[in-house]
Motif scaffolding. Structure first.
Motif, PDB file in Angstrom:
ATOM      1  N   ASN A   1       0.858  -1.187   0.000  1.00 26.98           N
ATOM      2  CA  ASN A   1       0.000   0.000   0.000  1.00 26.98           C
ATOM      3  C   ASN A   1       0.892   1.234   0.000  1.00 26.98           C
ATOM      4  N   PRO A   2       0.542   2.235  -0.785  1.00 28.86           N
ATOM      5  CA  PRO A   2       1.332   3.477  -0.756  1.00 28.86           C
ATOM      6  C   PRO A   2       1.092   4.237   0.539  1.00 28.86           C
ATOM      7  N   GLN A   3       2.074   4.273   1.402  1.00 31.86           N
ATOM      8  CA  GLN A   3       2.010   4.989   2.667  1.00 31.86           C
ATOM      9  C   GLN A   3       2.928   6.201   2.555  1.00 31.86           C
ATOM     10  N   LEU A   4       2.301   7.367   2.457  1.00 36.23           N
ATOM     11  CA  LEU A   4       3.012   8.566   2.021  1.00 36.23           C
ATOM     12  C   LEU A   4       3.553   9.376   3.188  1.00 36.23           C
ATOM     13  N   LEU A   5       4.718   9.957   2.952  1.00 39.20           N
ATOM     14  CA  LEU A   5       5.243  11.033   3.780  1.00 39.20           C
ATOM     15  C   LEU A   5       5.196  12.284   2.912  1.00 39.20           C
ATOM     16  N   VAL A   6       4.280  13.201   3.214  1.00 37.99           N
ATOM     17  CA  VAL A   6       4.011  14.367   2.375  1.00 37.99           C
ATOM     18  C   VAL A   6       4.661  15.587   3.013  1.00 37.99           C
ATOM     19  N   LEU A   7       5.537  16.248   2.276  1.00 37.81           N
ATOM     20  CA  LEU A   7       6.175  17.467   2.757  1.00 37.81           C
ATOM     21  C   LEU A   7       5.330  18.661   2.340  1.00 37.81           C
ATOM     22  N   ALA A   8       4.239  18.854   3.063  1.00 38.72           N
ATOM     23  CA  ALA A   8       3.269  19.889   2.708  1.00 38.72           C
ATOM     24  C   ALA A   8       3.438  21.165   3.502  1.00 38.72           C
ATOM     25  N   GLY A   9       4.277  21.152   4.543  1.00 38.32           N
ATOM     26  CA  GLY A   9       4.543  22.380   5.265  1.00 38.32           C
ATOM     27  C   GLY A   9       3.356  22.876   6.061  1.00 38.32           C
TER      28      GLY A   9
ATOM     29  N   LEU B   1       1.332  10.711   6.154  1.00 41.53           N
ATOM     30  CA  LEU B   1       1.843  11.549   7.212  1.00 41.53           C
ATOM     31  C   LEU B   1       2.234  12.881   6.592  1.00 41.53           C
ATOM     32  N   VAL B   2       1.617  13.952   7.042  1.00 39.71           N
ATOM     33  CA  VAL B   2       1.853  15.275   6.479  1.00 39.71           C
ATOM     34  C   VAL B   2       2.818  16.020   7.406  1.00 39.71           C
TER      35      VAL B   2
ATOM     36  N   LEU C   1      15.605  14.003   7.505  1.00 41.95           N
ATOM     37  CA  LEU C   1      16.327  12.797   7.907  1.00 41.95           C
ATOM     38  C   LEU C   1      15.669  12.141   9.122  1.00 41.95           C
ATOM     39  N   ALA C   2      15.241  12.950  10.075  1.00 44.09           N
ATOM     40  CA  ALA C   2      14.560  12.407  11.254  1.00 44.09           C
ATOM     41  C   ALA C   2      13.253  11.722  10.861  1.00 44.09           C
ATOM     42  N   LEU C   3      12.479  12.346   9.972  1.00 39.37           N
ATOM     43  CA  LEU C   3      11.208  11.757   9.539  1.00 39.37           C
ATOM     44  C   LEU C   3      11.418  10.460   8.767  1.00 39.37           C
ATOM     45  N   LEU C   4      12.403  10.450   7.882  1.00 34.98           N
ATOM     46  CA  LEU C   4      12.652   9.251   7.087  1.00 34.98           C
ATOM     47  C   LEU C   4      13.017   8.060   7.968  1.00 34.98           C
ATOM     48  N   GLN C   5      13.653   8.318   9.118  1.00 31.08           N
ATOM     49  CA  GLN C   5      14.094   7.227   9.974  1.00 31.08           C
ATOM     50  C   GLN C   5      13.092   6.878  11.071  1.00 31.08           C
ATOM     51  N   ALA C   6      12.329   7.839  11.542  1.00 31.91           N
ATOM     52  CA  ALA C   6      11.519   7.615  12.745  1.00 31.91           C
ATOM     53  C   ALA C   6      10.021   7.686  12.528  1.00 31.91           C
ATOM     54  N   ALA C   7       9.536   8.170  11.397  1.00 27.21           N
ATOM     55  CA  ALA C   7       8.085   8.316  11.201  1.00 27.21           C
ATOM     56  C   ALA C   7       7.427   6.948  11.075  1.00 27.21           C
ATOM     57  N   GLY C   8       6.266   6.790  11.705  1.00 24.93           N
ATOM     58  CA  GLY C   8       5.519   5.550  11.598  1.00 24.93           C
ATOM     59  C   GLY C   8       5.832   4.578  12.716  1.00 24.93           C
ATOM     60  N   ILE C   9       5.087   3.449  12.703  1.00 30.42           N
ATOM     61  CA  ILE C   9       5.249   2.391  13.695  1.00 30.42           C
ATOM     62  C   ILE C   9       5.355   1.067  12.963  1.00 30.42           C
TER      63      ILE C   9
ATOM     64  N   ARG D   1       5.529  -1.755  10.466  1.00 27.52           N
ATOM     65  CA  ARG D   1       5.178  -1.766   9.045  1.00 27.52           C
ATOM     66  C   ARG D   1       4.257  -0.611   8.673  1.00 27.52           C
ATOM     67  N   ILE D   2       3.662   0.022   9.659  1.00 22.07           N
ATOM     68  CA  ILE D   2       2.788   1.173   9.392  1.00 22.07           C
ATOM     69  C   ILE D   2       3.666   2.410   9.347  1.00 22.07           C
ATOM     70  N   ALA D   3       4.541   2.445   8.369  1.00 18.59           N
ATOM     71  CA  ALA D   3       5.489   3.543   8.210  1.00 18.59           C
ATOM     72  C   ALA D   3       5.503   3.972   6.744  1.00 18.59           C
ATOM     73  N   PRO D   4       5.858   5.224   6.464  1.00 19.64           N
ATOM     74  CA  PRO D   4       5.848   5.698   5.070  1.00 19.64           C
ATOM     75  C   PRO D   4       6.814   4.906   4.187  1.00 19.64           C
ATOM     76  N   ASN D   5       6.392   4.682   2.945  1.00 17.51           N
ATOM     77  CA  ASN D   5       7.272   4.062   1.956  1.00 17.51           C
ATOM     78  C   ASN D   5       7.393   4.896   0.687  1.00 17.51           C
ATOM     79  N   VAL D   6       6.694   6.026   0.636  1.00 17.10           N
ATOM     80  CA  VAL D   6       6.760   6.933  -0.510  1.00 17.10           C
ATOM     81  C   VAL D   6       6.894   8.360   0.014  1.00 17.10           C
ATOM     82  N   LEU D   7       7.871   9.098  -0.522  1.00 15.23           N
ATOM     83  CA  LEU D   7       8.016  10.511  -0.194  1.00 15.23           C
ATOM     84  C   LEU D   7       7.353  11.334  -1.294  1.00 15.23           C
ATOM     85  N   LEU D   8       6.397  12.150  -0.909  1.00  9.36           N
ATOM     86  CA  LEU D   8       5.709  13.024  -1.859  1.00  9.36           C
ATOM     87  C   LEU D   8       6.085  14.465  -1.547  1.00  9.36           C
TER      88      LEU D   8
END
Length: 778
Positions: A547-555, A578-579, A625-633, A635-642
């Motif tokens: 499933n696409p689990q997004l990390l969105v850099l929306a500010g 995750l926004v 860098l912190a978000l890429l390493q620590a965001a999520g729990i 397997r419920i963690a982002p796998n796509v950076l938007l």
């Protein structure tokens, strides 16, 4: 419509949407300001009776419970129940009813001692234990049952008055249903006025009524022990206490009466409303000094006294009176007229007057019992309706939440309960109303027991009742017992009650009230969620379950609606995003809450499956860098950076471009896909409009407001800068001398970034579709 006109209309619609989403943040910022106290969101107002009189356990629980239980059945139907079911099965009926009430009282006591109680009675208890959906549903059913019970007891009062008038050869209209309707409506109106005057007047009235009832009960017991004093009493069926008479009336003698043939459960349905007063103290819990102590103590003592009273009076009736009597003095076969005798336990509801030491006192006791129960019912319903209105669960009840006077009296609720009670008073048949409210009371008791079982079973951290004399499985047994009795009494009424309950439940579920009371259902959902996350994390990943689990850099909330829209499209079916909002400076608590509330409002309005993350006092590169390493729990963690396309890269500093590049490179390093969204300049909002919405236009930041579709950088003497679009063409990069060559070189300068097909620069005027551009690298 020509293509150009269609494109213009689309641009207008898209810009309007940007303003709408950005307006959420501006509105919240304007309302909250910089006051941290304004951030304390409490959707449920306080339910206590402000400025009200606080009662102890005797005056606030014991006496109301006794008045509610010693109702119409005590003087008008207990002898008829013994005639139908016999002494043995009457005891069984009283025992089963007592078991249901004792179990419910234990469950009720556990809930009442778990935290602070406020006004709202059973609704407050259930809603704070199982949530607003179940609490509001059972609250409406319980309020309706109490309103109808008020009419049932008023009908009992009118029946007794009609018998008295009939014995004196007096009448109002017909000495029947019409007299009941007229007198009953007047009685209900007077009782509503007494309740509306205030708690102090109602308390004084209760003290007077309880004294009359206790005197009348003593009067009946004394008369039954002394036995008949005249031949007329003997002829009418009162023969005095004897073992032989008890043996004759020991077994049941079910008969056809008032258009219906009665059996055990139909007789049970007539009797059960007699013991439905155990919640009387909980109904006014907001008016008690210490509800956690008063409700268990007062309710259990009242239940023990009342059940003992019913057992004694049932036994005396069966052991001292005939089931059938002719009323003829010196008749050797006094019961030869069976089954059409005018007197006896089967045929005369007023036989207790005959058995009493002084019959007028029984009339007074009957009127006091019926009117006191009706008074208690009328007192509790308006407060329950007021609590529902204050919580704004049902929009139609908000009107009844208004408080009047220093005690916060629910005058509008009194008008409502008067109308409902009068409408059922018009039936003027006690035996027809009693089974109707039995199912509603049983449904309410079933939910109270289920509340305790549910909370005790899942054990949320807030479940700490001071009352320890309850059992998890006993509460479950009480729940099952109530449902079983409902079905056996009348499966049609049980299904109707269930249908009404489900309808009310779904209505609240559809409206989704903004209420969070720490209920056991919330604890259950939390536990199930954690268990599911752990199970997913322990399983081996499979490509089919991707499933696409997004990390969105929306500010900042509201500054990038296009990124949220794209993320919403990708995650609207079974996924989430995750926004992220990265702030380099330090924010105050009010500022952080402001952003969080604005983001949550956007997600709720637009139905995004999104979570807001705010990082402060980080540089953009450190935050990413912190978000890429620590965001999520797990397997419920982002796998796509938007992220947004950096359209103003031609005028950005070299360091800013390197940071943008390192951000993409770091995503690949940590095994994430990258998606870059580009919206052409003619779709983006001008700076002035962005400022009006409250968006941050820091054009020197990276990963912030200058890199996506919502910012515009204007070059000297020209329109919006036409930034490049990166599209995957499968060809080698074009060699060209242009201001963009440096950026293209940066994007392809590091050997650690492995992309199968290189990125080719394409100018804006070469794009086949001017609306969107997107590149995805995996």
């Amino acid at each position: 419509m020509n293509p150009r006109g269609q494109r213009n209309s689309e641009e207008v619609a898209l810009r309007r949407r940007s303003v709408e989403i950005g307006g959420y943040y501006y509105r919240i910022s304007h309302q909250i300001g910089d006051d941290p106290e304004a951030l304390k969101v409490n959707p449920t107002p306080e339910l206590t009776t402000f400025g009200g009189i606080k009662l102890g356990w005797v005056q606030g629980v014991l006496i109301p419970c006794l008045l509610n239980i010693w109702g119409v059945m005590l003087f008008l139907r207990i002898s008829w129940i013994v005639a139908q079911a016999g002494i043995a099965y009457s005891v069984v009926i009283i025992f089963i009813s007592g078991v249901v009430c004792v179990i419910t009282t234990l469950s009720l006591s556990a809930i009442c001692t778990n935290g602070e109680l406020q006004g709202g009675g059973v609704y407050f208890l259930v809603s704070r234990s199982l949530g607003a959906e179940l609490g509001a549903s059972v609250g409406i059913i319980f309020a309706f049952a109490n309103a109808v019970a008020a009419s049932m007891n008023t009908i009992g009062f009118c029946d007794s008055l009609n018998e008295l008038l009939k014995s004196k050869n007096m009448t109002i209209i017909d000495n029947g249903p019409n007299d009941t309707r007229i007198v009953g409506a007047i009685a209900l109106f007077v009782m509503c006025i007494i309740c509306a005057v205030g708690m102090d007047w109602e308390t004084k009235t209760q003290n007077f009524l309880i004294t009359i009832i206790v005197t009348a009960i003593s009067n009946y017991i004394l008369g039954a022990i002394l036995g008949p004093t005249t031949d007329e009493e003997l002829a009418q069926g009162f023969v005095g206490l004897s073992v032989d008479r008890a043996k004759a009336n020991w077994l049941p003698d079910y008969r056809f009466s008032e258009g219906e043939f009665y059996g055990f459960f139909s007789v049970f349905a007539i009797y059960f409303p007699a013991v439905t007063g155990v919640q009387a103290g909980a109904n006014i819990c907001g008016d008690l000094k210490d509800p956690g102590t008063a409700i268990p103590k007062g309710t259990l003592i009242a239940l023990g006294i009342s059940i003992t009273t019913y057992l004694v009076m049932a036994s005396l009736s069966g052991a001292g009176a005939l089931r059938d009597a002719s009323g003829v003095v010196n008749d050797p076969a006094v019961d030869s007229c069976k089954p059409n005798c005018p007197y006896g336990l089967h045929n005369n509801y007023q036989i207790m007057h005959l058995m009493a030491f002084w019959s007028p006192l029984i009339y007074a006791g009957c009127w006091a019992a019926t009117l006191s129960t009706a008074l208690t019912n009328l007192l509790s319903v308006p407060r329950l309706i007021q609590a529902l209105g204050l919580d704004r669960v049902y929009p139609g009840l908000i009107f009844f939440s208004k408080r009047y006077g220093k005690h916060g009296e629910p005058y509008r609720g009194y008008v409502l309960v008067f109308c409902v009670s009068v409408s059922f008073l018009l039936i003027a048949d006690l035996n027809m109303i009693a089974p109707l409210i039995t199912n509603f009371y049983l449904a309410s008791y079933a939910l109270i027991n289920f509340c305790t079982f549910h909370a005790a079973f899942f054990k949320p951290i807030s479940w700490r009742p001071r009352f320890r004399f309850f059992n998890t499985w006993l509460s479950l047994g009480g729940f099952v017992l109530c449902l079983a009795i409902m079905m056996v009494i009348s499966w049609v009424m049980a299904l109707l009650t269930t249908f009404i309950f489900i309808t009310l439940y779904l209505l609240v579920l559809y409206r989704k009230p903004e209420a969070s009371w720490g209920s056991s259902t919330e604890a259950q959902r939390y536990q199930e969620t954690i268990t599911s996350i752990l199970n997913i994390s322990h399983r081996t990943a499979n490509i089919k379950s991707f499933n696409p689990q997004l990390l969105v850099l929306a500010g900042k909330p509201g500054s990038r609606p296009w990124l949220l829209d794209m993320g919403g499209l990708l995650t609207k079916v079974g996924s989430f995003m995750l926004v992220a909002d990265i702030v380099t400076t330090k924010l105050t608590l009010a500022e952080r809450q402001k952003r969080r509330l604005a983001a949550e409002e956007i997600y709720r309005k637009e139905k995004f499956r999104a979570f807001y993350i705010l990082l402060q006092e980080f540089s953009y590169e450190q935050g990413i860098l912190a978000l890429l390493q620590a965001a999520g729990i797990g397997r419920i963690a982002p796998n796509v950076l938007l992220l947004g396309y950096k359209h103003n890269w031609t005028v950005s500093s070299h360091e800013t471009l390197l940071t943008y590049y390192r951000m993409i490179r770091a995503s690949f390093k940590f095994g994430m896909s990258v998606s870059i969204l580009r919206v052409p300049s003619n779709m983006r909002l001008p700076d002035s409009l962005m400022v009006a919405r409250g968006a941050n236009l820091d054009t020197n930041s990276v990963g912030r407001d200058d890199e996506d579709s919502t910012s515009v950088v204007r070059g000297p003497g020209r329109g919006p800068a036409a930034g490049p679009s990166f599209v995957d063409t499968g060809e080698q990069p074009l060699s060209q001398e242009s201001p963009h060559s440096r950026a293209v070189t940066v994007m392809n300068s590091d050997s650690d970034l492995e992309i199968d097909s290189p990125l080719r620069y394409v100018a804006d005027d070469q794009m086949p579709d001017q609306r969107f551009g997107c590149v995805v690298a995996v």
